[in-house]
Design a protein around this motif. Sequence first.
Motif, mmCIF file in Angstrom:
data_model
loop_
_atom_site.group_PDB
_atom_site.id
_atom_site.type_symbol
_atom_site.label_atom_id
_atom_site.label_comp_id
_atom_site.label_asym_id
_atom_site.label_seq_id
_atom_site.Cartn_x
_atom_site.Cartn_y
_atom_site.Cartn_z
ATOM 1 N N PRO A 112 0.812 -1.231 0.000
ATOM 2 C CA PRO A 112 0.000 0.000 0.000
ATOM 3 C C PRO A 112 0.837 1.270 0.000
ATOM 4 C CG PRO A 112 -0.869 -1.572 1.593
ATOM 5 C CD PRO A 112 0.438 -2.134 1.104
ATOM 6 N N GLU A 113 2.053 1.192 0.509
ATOM 7 C CA GLU A 113 2.893 2.382 0.593
ATOM 8 C C GLU A 113 3.470 2.809 -0.763
ATOM 9 O OE1 GLU A 113 2.451 0.254 4.255
ATOM 10 O OE2 GLU A 113 3.382 -0.410 2.385
ATOM 11 N N PHE A 114 3.391 1.925 -1.749
ATOM 12 C CA PHE A 114 3.963 2.262 -3.056
ATOM 13 C C PHE A 114 3.158 3.389 -3.686
ATOM 14 C CE2 PHE A 114 4.378 1.959 -7.664
ATOM 15 C CZ PHE A 114 5.760 1.930 -7.792
ATOM 16 N N ARG A 115 3.847 4.418 -4.137
ATOM 17 C CA ARG A 115 3.183 5.604 -4.690
ATOM 18 C C ARG A 115 3.299 5.593 -6.218
ATOM 19 N NH1 ARG A 115 5.647 10.634 -1.512
ATOM 20 N NH2 ARG A 115 4.133 11.724 -2.851
ATOM 21 N N CYS A 116 2.175 5.669 -6.878
ATOM 22 C CA CYS A 116 2.149 5.699 -8.349
ATOM 23 C C CYS A 116 2.215 7.151 -8.826
ATOM 24 C CB CYS A 116 0.886 5.014 -8.869
ATOM 25 S SG CYS A 116 0.797 3.251 -8.518
ATOM 26 N N ASP A 117 3.308 7.811 -8.482
ATOM 27 C CA ASP A 117 3.470 9.215 -8.836
ATOM 28 C C ASP A 117 4.856 9.514 -9.403
ATOM 29 O OD1 ASP A 117 5.040 8.953 -6.578
ATOM 30 O OD2 ASP A 117 4.003 10.477 -5.391
ATOM 31 N N GLY A 118 5.638 8.466 -9.658
ATOM 32 C CA GLY A 118 6.963 8.662 -10.221
ATOM 33 C C GLY A 118 8.002 9.140 -9.229
ATOM 34 N N SER A 119 7.651 9.195 -7.940
ATOM 35 C CA SER A 119 8.577 9.738 -6.946
ATOM 36 C C SER A 119 9.777 8.834 -6.700
ATOM 37 C CB SER A 119 7.838 9.994 -5.629
ATOM 38 O OG SER A 119 7.236 8.800 -5.141
ATOM 39 N N GLN A 120 9.788 7.646 -7.266
ATOM 40 C CA GLN A 120 10.938 6.753 -7.151
ATOM 41 C C GLN A 120 12.115 7.247 -7.987
ATOM 42 O OE1 GLN A 120 7.851 5.934 -8.108
ATOM 43 N NE2 GLN A 120 7.052 4.866 -6.313
ATOM 44 N N PHE A 121 11.857 8.194 -8.879
ATOM 45 C CA PHE A 121 12.878 8.811 -9.727
ATOM 46 C C PHE A 121 13.115 10.239 -9.244
ATOM 47 C CE2 PHE A 121 10.567 5.611 -12.030
ATOM 48 C CZ PHE A 121 11.531 4.921 -12.742
ATOM 49 N N ASP A 122 14.292 10.767 -9.512
ATOM 50 C CA ASP A 122 14.590 12.133 -9.098
ATOM 51 C C ASP A 122 13.878 13.169 -9.963
ATOM 52 O OD1 ASP A 122 16.357 11.435 -6.984
ATOM 53 O OD2 ASP A 122 17.929 11.027 -8.451
ATOM 54 N N ARG A 123 13.589 12.817 -11.209
ATOM 55 C CA ARG A 123 12.906 13.768 -12.085
ATOM 56 C C ARG A 123 12.066 13.028 -13.109
ATOM 57 N NH1 ARG A 123 15.639 18.883 -15.378
ATOM 58 N NH2 ARG A 123 13.823 19.404 -16.660
ATOM 59 N N LEU A 124 10.880 13.537 -13.361
ATOM 60 C CA LEU A 124 10.037 13.051 -14.447
ATOM 61 C C LEU A 124 10.179 14.007 -15.624
ATOM 62 C CD1 LEU A 124 6.789 11.903 -12.594
ATOM 63 C CD2 LEU A 124 8.848 10.593 -13.169
ATOM 64 N N LEU A 125 10.380 13.439 -16.797
ATOM 65 C CA LEU A 125 10.701 14.227 -17.981
ATOM 66 C C LEU A 125 9.454 14.493 -18.823
ATOM 67 C CD1 LEU A 125 13.947 12.314 -19.012
ATOM 68 C CD2 LEU A 125 13.759 14.413 -17.651
ATOM 69 N N HIS A 126 9.376 15.730 -19.335
ATOM 70 C CA HIS A 126 8.289 16.139 -20.214
ATOM 71 C C HIS A 126 8.878 16.654 -21.526
ATOM 72 C CE1 HIS A 126 6.621 16.422 -16.127
ATOM 73 N NE2 HIS A 126 5.449 16.137 -16.675
ATOM 74 N N ASP A 127 8.053 16.614 -22.553
ATOM 75 C CA ASP A 127 8.497 17.072 -23.866
ATOM 76 C C ASP A 127 9.031 18.507 -23.787
ATOM 77 O OD1 ASP A 127 8.458 16.226 -26.774
ATOM 78 O OD2 ASP A 127 7.460 18.169 -26.927
ATOM 79 N N GLY A 128 10.227 18.690 -24.329
ATOM 80 C CA GLY A 128 10.831 20.011 -24.325
ATOM 81 C C GLY A 128 11.756 20.289 -23.160
ATOM 82 N N ASP A 129 11.738 19.443 -22.139
ATOM 83 C CA ASP A 129 12.673 19.618 -21.030
ATOM 84 C C ASP A 129 14.115 19.543 -21.542
ATOM 85 O OD1 ASP A 129 10.639 19.834 -19.232
ATOM 86 O OD2 ASP A 129 10.940 17.875 -18.293
ATOM 87 N N VAL A 130 15.014 20.184 -20.830
ATOM 88 C CA VAL A 130 16.431 20.174 -21.187
ATOM 89 C C VAL A 130 17.245 19.722 -19.983
ATOM 90 C CG1 VAL A 130 18.409 21.560 -21.910
ATOM 91 C CG2 VAL A 130 16.148 21.999 -22.902
ATOM 92 N N LEU A 131 18.100 18.747 -20.196
ATOM 93 C CA LEU A 131 19.027 18.275 -19.171
ATOM 94 C C LEU A 131 20.415 18.803 -19.500
ATOM 95 C CD1 LEU A 131 17.939 14.524 -18.872
ATOM 96 C CD2 LEU A 131 17.051 16.507 -17.628
ATOM 97 N N GLU A 132 21.078 19.361 -18.526
ATOM 98 C CA GLU A 132 22.419 19.883 -18.724
ATOM 99 C C GLU A 132 23.449 18.806 -18.382
ATOM 100 O OE1 GLU A 132 22.999 23.506 -16.603
ATOM 101 O OE2 GLU A 132 21.510 24.611 -17.785
ATOM 102 N N ILE A 133 24.419 18.632 -19.287
ATOM 103 C CA ILE A 133 25.524 17.703 -19.093
ATOM 104 C C ILE A 133 26.799 18.488 -19.380
ATOM 105 C CG2 ILE A 133 26.503 15.447 -19.690
ATOM 106 C CD1 ILE A 133 23.365 15.766 -21.292
#
Length: 292
Positions: A112-133
């Motif tokens: 029951p504690e599992f959250r279906c909100d993507g919070s297991q990842f540090d960031r959820l990506l959306h179209d147009g987002d930019v990641l700096e490397i």
Amino acid sequence: MDTHEPHVTAYFDGATSSLSYVVADPASDHALVVDPVLDFDAKSARLGSASLDRLAPALAGKTVDWIVDTHPHADHLSGSAVLQSRIGGRTAIGAGVVDVQKHWAARFEFEPEFRCDGSQFDRLLHDGDVLEIGSLRATVRDTPGHTPACTSLLVAGESGRIHAFVGDVLFMPDSGTARTDFPGGSAHVLYRSIRKLLDLPADTLIYTAHDYQPGGRALAFCASVAEQRAGNIHVKDGVDAAAYVALREARDRTLDTPNLLLPAIQINIRGGHMPPASPKGNRFLKLPLVKL
């Protein structure tokens, strides 16, 4: 090596026909890791890190900014969490992972504690987002159809030539495209995603997440947009949406369930983390039975 262009190193896992990539900015020694693999022997349920260990030479002396899964893979376990624990960086995946989590968490009757909100990842990506490397930029493109969470990363150097890491959206031209019969998949949607990629400049390099080496040919994992448009067996120029959907759906009906689907998806929607421990300290994967 051109110090103003991304330096791409590919690693092939023969057990799952999967590709992982280290994308480095030589000007700053910052790096991005795409689709790391955690080894898993289904017969013994033994985990291993040989595939992650192979990344070490390309990561030596690098600051890893991002570890990205292009989607929740069905054929290998994600090494993102283990790799992050070793070298740092932030984990990310497409925001559509929330829909994948909702389906599979219910199917496996997660805690029951599992959250279906993507919070297991540090960031959820959306179209147009930019990641700096470092001095490089990776632009996110939503490319669903194989799964609702599929994303592609477009990395360009000073020359402007794009290096596109597309997950399972496209394979090498002689292997075609990804299946669309997973929950939330759609051949119609995948066709639109493919066209977004094939509308990129002709010299764009497409890096695939798998190579199945048809006919026993040598490993290959990168083809230009021009090569894909000229020769992709499923979606080359001249194949319209209706023809593609008919071909893709007919082929999907002939495919078996991937060998590691059930263990892999349980780990991958957790961001590569293991299930919670039992009172005795053990961790278990579930195997839901299909009724007779």
